[in-house]
Each structure stands twice: as C-alpha cells, then as structure tokens.
Write a protein that holds these residues in place. Structure first.
Motif, PDB file in Angstrom:
ATOM      1  N   ILE A 245       0.876  -1.166   0.000  1.00  0.00           N
ATOM      2  CA  ILE A 245       0.000   0.000   0.000  1.00  0.00           C
ATOM      3  C   ILE A 245       0.923   1.228   0.000  1.00  0.00           C
ATOM      4  O   ILE A 245       2.144   1.087   0.177  1.00  0.00           O
ATOM      5  CB  ILE A 245      -0.973   0.012   1.206  1.00  0.00           C
ATOM      6  N   ALA A 246       0.356   2.406  -0.170  1.00  0.00           N
ATOM      7  CA  ALA A 246       1.220   3.597  -0.223  1.00  0.00           C
ATOM      8  C   ALA A 246       0.584   4.769   0.500  1.00  0.00           C
ATOM      9  O   ALA A 246      -0.641   4.835   0.647  1.00  0.00           O
ATOM     10  CB  ALA A 246       1.483   3.988  -1.683  1.00  0.00           C
ATOM     11  N   VAL A 247       1.445   5.652   0.964  1.00  0.00           N
ATOM     12  CA  VAL A 247       1.007   6.960   1.457  1.00  0.00           C
ATOM     13  C   VAL A 247       1.760   7.968   0.609  1.00  0.00           C
ATOM     14  O   VAL A 247       2.999   7.988   0.614  1.00  0.00           O
ATOM     15  CB  VAL A 247       1.367   7.175   2.941  1.00  0.00           C
ATOM     16  N   SER A 248       1.030   8.776  -0.144  1.00  0.00           N
ATOM     17  CA  SER A 248       1.710   9.706  -1.044  1.00  0.00           C
ATOM     18  C   SER A 248       0.771  10.785  -1.564  1.00  0.00           C
ATOM     19  O   SER A 248      -0.438  10.573  -1.638  1.00  0.00           O
ATOM     20  CB  SER A 248       2.278   8.925  -2.241  1.00  0.00           C
ATOM     21  N   SER A 249       1.374  11.917  -1.925  1.00  0.00           N
ATOM     22  CA  SER A 249       0.565  12.936  -2.597  1.00  0.00           C
ATOM     23  C   SER A 249       0.693  12.767  -4.112  1.00  0.00           C
ATOM     24  O   SER A 249       0.051  13.477  -4.872  1.00  0.00           O
ATOM     25  CB  SER A 249       0.995  14.342  -2.162  1.00  0.00           C
ATOM     26  N   ASN A 250       1.539  11.834  -4.537  1.00  0.00           N
ATOM     27  CA  ASN A 250       1.738  11.581  -5.962  1.00  0.00           C
ATOM     28  C   ASN A 250       1.041  10.268  -6.340  1.00  0.00           C
ATOM     29  O   ASN A 250       1.676   9.218  -6.471  1.00  0.00           O
ATOM     30  CB  ASN A 250       3.253  11.532  -6.244  1.00  0.00           C
ATOM     31  N   ARG A 251      -0.267  10.331  -6.499  1.00  0.00           N
ATOM     32  CA  ARG A 251      -1.074   9.130  -6.763  1.00  0.00           C
ATOM     33  C   ARG A 251      -0.619   8.422  -8.033  1.00  0.00           C
ATOM     34  O   ARG A 251      -0.523   7.200  -8.083  1.00  0.00           O
ATOM     35  CB  ARG A 251      -2.552   9.515  -6.943  1.00  0.00           C
ATOM     36  N   GLU A 252      -0.319   9.247  -9.034  1.00  0.00           N
ATOM     37  CA  GLU A 252       0.026   8.679 -10.341  1.00  0.00           C
ATOM     38  C   GLU A 252       1.242   7.758 -10.233  1.00  0.00           C
ATOM     39  O   GLU A 252       1.233   6.640 -10.745  1.00  0.00           O
ATOM     40  CB  GLU A 252       0.354   9.847 -11.268  1.00  0.00           C
ATOM     41  N   ALA A 253       2.279   8.250  -9.533  1.00  0.00           N
ATOM     42  CA  ALA A 253       3.500   7.457  -9.411  1.00  0.00           C
ATOM     43  C   ALA A 253       3.244   6.198  -8.590  1.00  0.00           C
ATOM     44  O   ALA A 253       3.784   5.128  -8.899  1.00  0.00           O
ATOM     45  CB  ALA A 253       4.602   8.294  -8.767  1.00  0.00           C
ATOM     46  N   ALA A 254       2.387   6.314  -7.558  1.00  0.00           N
ATOM     47  CA  ALA A 254       2.090   5.138  -6.737  1.00  0.00           C
ATOM     48  C   ALA A 254       1.332   4.098  -7.561  1.00  0.00           C
ATOM     49  O   ALA A 254       1.615   2.897  -7.486  1.00  0.00           O
ATOM     50  CB  ALA A 254       1.292   5.551  -5.507  1.00  0.00           C
ATOM     51  N   VAL A 255       0.393   4.569  -8.384  1.00  0.00           N
ATOM     52  CA  VAL A 255      -0.347   3.640  -9.259  1.00  0.00           C
ATOM     53  C   VAL A 255       0.637   3.015 -10.247  1.00  0.00           C
ATOM     54  O   VAL A 255       0.596   1.805 -10.507  1.00  0.00           O
ATOM     55  CB  VAL A 255      -1.497   4.388  -9.994  1.00  0.00           C
ATOM     56  N   GLY A 256       1.539   3.847 -10.763  1.00  0.00           N
ATOM     57  CA  GLY A 256       2.550   3.358 -11.702  1.00  0.00           C
ATOM     58  C   GLY A 256       3.390   2.237 -11.101  1.00  0.00           C
ATOM     59  O   GLY A 256       3.809   1.313 -11.796  1.00  0.00           O
ATOM     60  N   PHE A 257       3.597   2.291  -9.811  1.00  0.00           N
ATOM     61  CA  PHE A 257       4.373   1.242  -9.136  1.00  0.00           C
ATOM     62  C   PHE A 257       3.561  -0.048  -9.024  1.00  0.00           C
ATOM     63  O   PHE A 257       4.115  -1.124  -8.849  1.00  0.00           O
ATOM     64  CB  PHE A 257       4.773   1.721  -7.732  1.00  0.00           C
ATOM     65  N   GLY A 258       2.259   0.063  -9.148  1.00  0.00           N
ATOM     66  CA  GLY A 258       1.414  -1.135  -9.075  1.00  0.00           C
ATOM     67  C   GLY A 258       0.501  -1.159  -7.862  1.00  0.00           C
ATOM     68  O   GLY A 258      -0.077  -2.189  -7.529  1.00  0.00           O
ATOM     69  N   ILE A 259       0.388   0.015  -7.198  1.00  0.00           N
ATOM     70  CA  ILE A 259      -0.470   0.052  -6.013  1.00  0.00           C
ATOM     71  C   ILE A 259      -1.887   0.433  -6.421  1.00  0.00           C
ATOM     72  O   ILE A 259      -2.072   1.346  -7.239  1.00  0.00           O
ATOM     73  CB  ILE A 259       0.135   0.993  -4.952  1.00  0.00           C
TER      74      ILE A 259
END
Ligand code: F6P
Length: 554
Positions: A245-259
């Motif tokens: 899971i992720a905590v981030s203000s950069n949703r796009e990059a987190a989705v890009g990682f596969g989250i």
C-alpha cells in the motif's frame, strides 16, 4: 510578507539591540549565585501545561532577560506569524504553500481553508480510511496471498516519512496492540534490507511505501527490492495489492508502481515531510498502537496548538524554548543544542528533532532572499541518558563550547526494575545540576587535600578537576510517556522551531539544500557504472570514482 523579520534585518531592531546591551551586563552572571540569592527562582522560571512540566530556571537569565526576549518576539511580529501559520497563509513562499500540519489535529467542525476549500473533512476522511485499514489488519481480515493474516508491517520511507513514525511507535511501545510488528526500512544500504527481510515471511508481510513525493531514490529502490523479494518468495503480481500500500501525494506514481487506487492514502502539499507524522504517514504508528491511541496523540498535539496560540509569550512553552535558543545561539555563540531524553522509549526523539530543527532552520537567507545577518539553526545532537554520560557529556561539562541542553524525563517508569528508575531520574537531575554548579578551583583543591594528597599533587591535579559550570539546560518532566503527552511534546518542538524561524526571518518549510546532493548523485552514479565517461567536475570525486571502478572491474 507574513511577519516583519522575513524582509528585514532582525539585528537592527531596538529589541535586539537591547538584548546585545543586556548580554554585556550579564557577562559575569552566575546561576549558582542567582539561585542562592532567590529562593523563588525555580517557581519564577518554570511552568506546566499540556501534561508537561518545564523547568527553565537553570539558564543564564533573569526576569529582565525574559522580558527583553519577549519584546523581541513581539517586535518581529510573532503574534501575526502564529496566526498566519494556523490560518494557512503561504508561509512556504518558495513553493507557494501553506504549512498546515496543525490542521491534521483539529477536531471535526473546525474549518481551515486551502484555495477556498475546507480541508478538515478530507483530513477526517483519511482518518476514517486509516481506521478501516487498521481494523482489518488487527482483526486478521486483511490477508496475504496464502490467506494468512498480516503479522508484520514494513514502513518503507526516509526522512519525515520515517523518523517521526519510528519515534512515536517506539516511544509508545507500552501501548502496542498485540498481533502486528512494525519495522522500518529507510536507507538504500542493501545490508539494511538484507537484515530486515531475513526476519520476515512475504506471505504475512505488508509493505507501506511511504513517500510524499513518491520520487525519493532510497524509498523507490527499497520498494523495488521489497517487490522483487516478495515475488521471489512466492507472491504474484496479481496478489501484489495484498502486500503493498502507499502513502503519497503523488497518486500517479504510486499507481505506476502497481499500487491499487483504493490502497493509496493521500498526503497533501500543505504538510511538510518532517511535520507529517500526524497524517497517514503515521499509519505504522496507528497499526502499532491502534487508532484510538493515535487520536489521543493528535489531541495532545492539539492541546499544545491551543497553548501556543493563546498563552502569553512569558508563559508559552514553545515560545520560551525558542527564545532561549535564540539567546544562546545569537548572544552567547552557542553552535549546538543537545537533546537528552532519559527514557528508553524516547531514545529516538533526538533523531526526529534533528530533522525537524535542522532541515527547517538550517538556512541562511530570509524570506525575501536577503542574507540573514546572524546565526540561525544550531546543530541538534544528543541521545539517551544515562548512556551519553559515559560518552559525550564530558565535553558538555569541561569542553570549550557552551552547549545548552534539554533534558527530558518521565517521573515514573512502565517497567520498574528494583530502584532503576529512581537512579535514572537522579542521574538526569544530577547532570543538569553538575552542568550548572560545576566545581570551583577551591572546591577541587579542598577535595584533593581531603584525600590526603601532597600539596604538589593538589596543585598539579586541581586544574584538571575544575569544572566551569554555569552551563544552561531546560528540564522537561512528565508522567509516563502517553500518546497525549508525546503529542504535546512533539508539537511543542514543532512550534519552537517555527518561532525561531519567525525571529530569523527564514522559511522553515522548504529544504533546497538537500537537492544539490541528490542531483550530483546521479552524475556520480553514471560515472561509476560507466554510462558517462566524462570526468567529474573535481579531482577528488573523480579519484574516488576511479577507486570504486578499480575494485569493480570485470
Ligand atoms: O530529502 C529531504 C526530504 O525531502 C525530506 O524533507 C523528506 O522528509 C524526505 O526527503 C522524504 O521525502 P518523501 O516523503 O517525499 O519520500
């Protein structure tokens, strides 16, 4: 400009000049004598609030000093600065952002606007999202790819996405819920990853990729390593969502990682990394101590926010601590400040305050870009007592520098063992006492004579036994460390740092200094691996690159 000093030279203010003159008058000030002359000194220079008791009587001050320092706070426009902070003005003017970590601990019903939108409902929504996750993990409903419940959570993050959560989850270990163990993976050093992963099983491990920017090298490399390890252990891409899971203000990059979108906890531009433990960056804290304790932590910080906004400066803990820091750094040439917790659970507070203070106030220009004409943030260092007493306290007592210190100590222990806690507390107090009293030449000589030494030996040894004393410290006492008291303590230091930035006029919420090293790192890396054969800009770096390449040839 939000407050006066961000666009003017603070050293030119009449209140500053008055302090310069006062400092001269205080050249021969002796704390020993001040205590001897005034039976009320402890009462005059101590106060309590928010579950904390602050004794600042062991300082090189009298009531006039306090008055003059408070005048300085008034003259720089501190009142205005505090309002600007809480109202969400764009104090971080190099990034055009407010610094609204205080909004994270505001109760439902309060209103704080960013770009015309009330952010409190969003803050509460994320708290609810956290509550659901924590509940599912604690109840064994969140399961790994073999359908086993999660037993271990690894926070992958660095800086503010690591130090605050680590401090709090470890400081509140007595409040830990059984079932989930929290771990931290911060550094890019493969040894850290190796040692941690050896203790874990992928099928029961959840990784939180915690990065406001989702662009931090160390965090991304560790997240990739964790993902590779998870796949090698038998996990699959299809089940990845159960383990990352992720905590981030950069949703796009987190989705890009596969989250998965629903497993990304938001962060916002209006929270600085080193002020973010109160947000979803605090997930490992909540997973460790449970959501109701996490909310207690927030309410402790909120109480301190209230105190900071309403208490007169003369009775305001963060303001007083900040002014004392300015007093020593700017008028007594102190260059560092020691943070000395006498509590095993608080052992990491020094590291958190190091980032909080040094990344915020390690600056040399004002808000308007002009150089600051006086010293700013000190070096923050220290560590847990009594250990430090047998390591670096020698320099505090007899070194050539004046180093103010904050002692932090709880009156009771969660784990009483014989009379250990009494001794721990006694050691804390005796250190600040020794720093203040010191040992005069006469006392040193008398002591040696009492041992029966010859006069020649007395004279030979006495200079080495003299301890100058008159060295300042604050002592912060509390009952046992609880979520509320810890929340108040950390918020107190956040506000202390802010007050100092208002006085010096710097922006406490950016950190451009760390960027250059990151940029240069890319160039060094490409030369090391041979993807760039152009020589480095300096001979030393090139020589060290050659050394590396020489060892890794073929
Ligand atoms: O490099 C410094 C820094 O930007 C800190 O301010 C921050 O706390 C840390 O890196 C981690 O940043 P992030 O949460 O974006 O990965």
């Amino acid at each position: 400009m939000p407050y006066l000093s961000s666009s003017m030279d603070v050293t030119q203010l009449p209140s500053w000049q008055a302090l310069v003159a006062h400092r001269e008058r205080l050249a021969g000030f002796s704390m020993r004598q001040a205590f001897a002359a005034d039976a009320q000194r402890f009462e005059t220079f101590s106060l309590s609030g928010c579950g904390l008791f602050l004794d600042y009587s062991k300082n090189l001050i009298n009531t006039e000093t306090r008055e003059l320092l408070v005048n300085l706070a008034r003259e720089v426009g501190l009142e205005r600065g505090i309002r600007a902070l809480f109202d969400g003005e764009l104090l971080n003017n190099t990034e055009q952002r407010p610094a609204l970590h205080t909004a994270l601990r505001r109760p439902l019903g309060d209103k704080v606007q960013v770009d015309g939108v009330d952010i409190i409902p969003e803050v509460q929504r994320v708290l609810q999202q956290m509550t659901e996750l924590v509940g599912r993990i604690h109840d064994g409903l969140w399961r790994g790819y073999t359908e086993k419940p999660i037993t271990d959570v690894v926070n992958i993050g660095i800086g503010g996405s690591f130090l605050g959560p680590q401090l709090v989850s470890e400081a509140l270990l007595p409040f830990a819920q059984r079932g989930v163990r929290c771990h931290y993976l911060a550094n890019i050093d493969g040894s850290e990853f190796h040692e941690l992963s050896a203790k874990l099983r992928a099928e029961t491990t959840l990784f939180i990729v915690s990065s406001k920017s989702f662009g931090t090298l160390e965090t991304l490399k560790n997240a990739q390593a964790a993902r590779g390890w998870y796949l090698a252990q038998g996990g699959s891409e299809a089940e990845l969502y159960r383990h990352f899971i992720a905590v981030s203000s950069n949703r796009e990059a987190a989705v890009g990682f596969g989250i998965r979108e629903e497993n990304i906890f938001p962060m916002w531009d209006w929270v600085g990394g080193r002020y973010s433990l109160w947000s979803a960056i605090g997930l490992p804290i909540a997973l460790s101590i449970g959501m109701s304790n996490f909310k207690e932590l927030l309410s402790g910080a909120y109480r301190m926010d209230e105190h900071f906004q309403t208490a007169p400066f003369e009775e305001n803990m963060p303001v007083l601590l900040a002014l004392l820091g300015v007093w020593y750094g700017n008028f007594w040439n102190a260059q560092s400040h020691a943070i000395l917790p006498y509590d095993h659970y608080l052992r990491n507070i020094t590291k958190h305050l190091q980032q909080l203070d040094m990344e915020s106030n390690g600056k040399s220009v004002r808000g308007d870009g002009q150089p600051i004409s006086t010293a700013t943030g000190p070096v923050i260092w220290g560590g847990v007592g009594c250990n430090g007493q047998h390591a670096y306290h020698q320099l505090l007592h007899q070194g050539t520098q004046l180093i103010p210190a904050d002692f932090i100590v709880p009156v009771s222990s969660y784990n009483p063992v014989a009379d250990h806690h009494q001794w721990l507390y006694a050691n804390c107090l005796s250190q600040s006492q020794a720093l203040m009293l010191g040992k005069s030449r006469k006392e040193a000589e008398d002591e040696l004579r009492a041992k029966g030494l010859s006069e020649e030996d007395v004279q030979r040894l006495a200079p080495h036994k003299v301890i100058p004393g008159n060295r300042p410290s604050n002592t912060l006492v509390m009952e046992r460390v609880s979520p509320r008291r810890l929340g108040a303590l950390i918020a107190m230091y956040e506000h202390k740092v802010f007050v100092q930035s208002v006085i010096w006029g710097n922006n406490a919420f950016d950190q451009w200094g760390v960027e250059l090293g990151k940029d240069l790192g890319k160039g060094v890396y490409s030369r090391m691996v041979g993807s760039d054969e152009a020589p480095a800009d300096d001979g030393s770096t090139q020589g060290l690159i050659n050394f590396f390449r020489g060892r890794h040839r073929g």
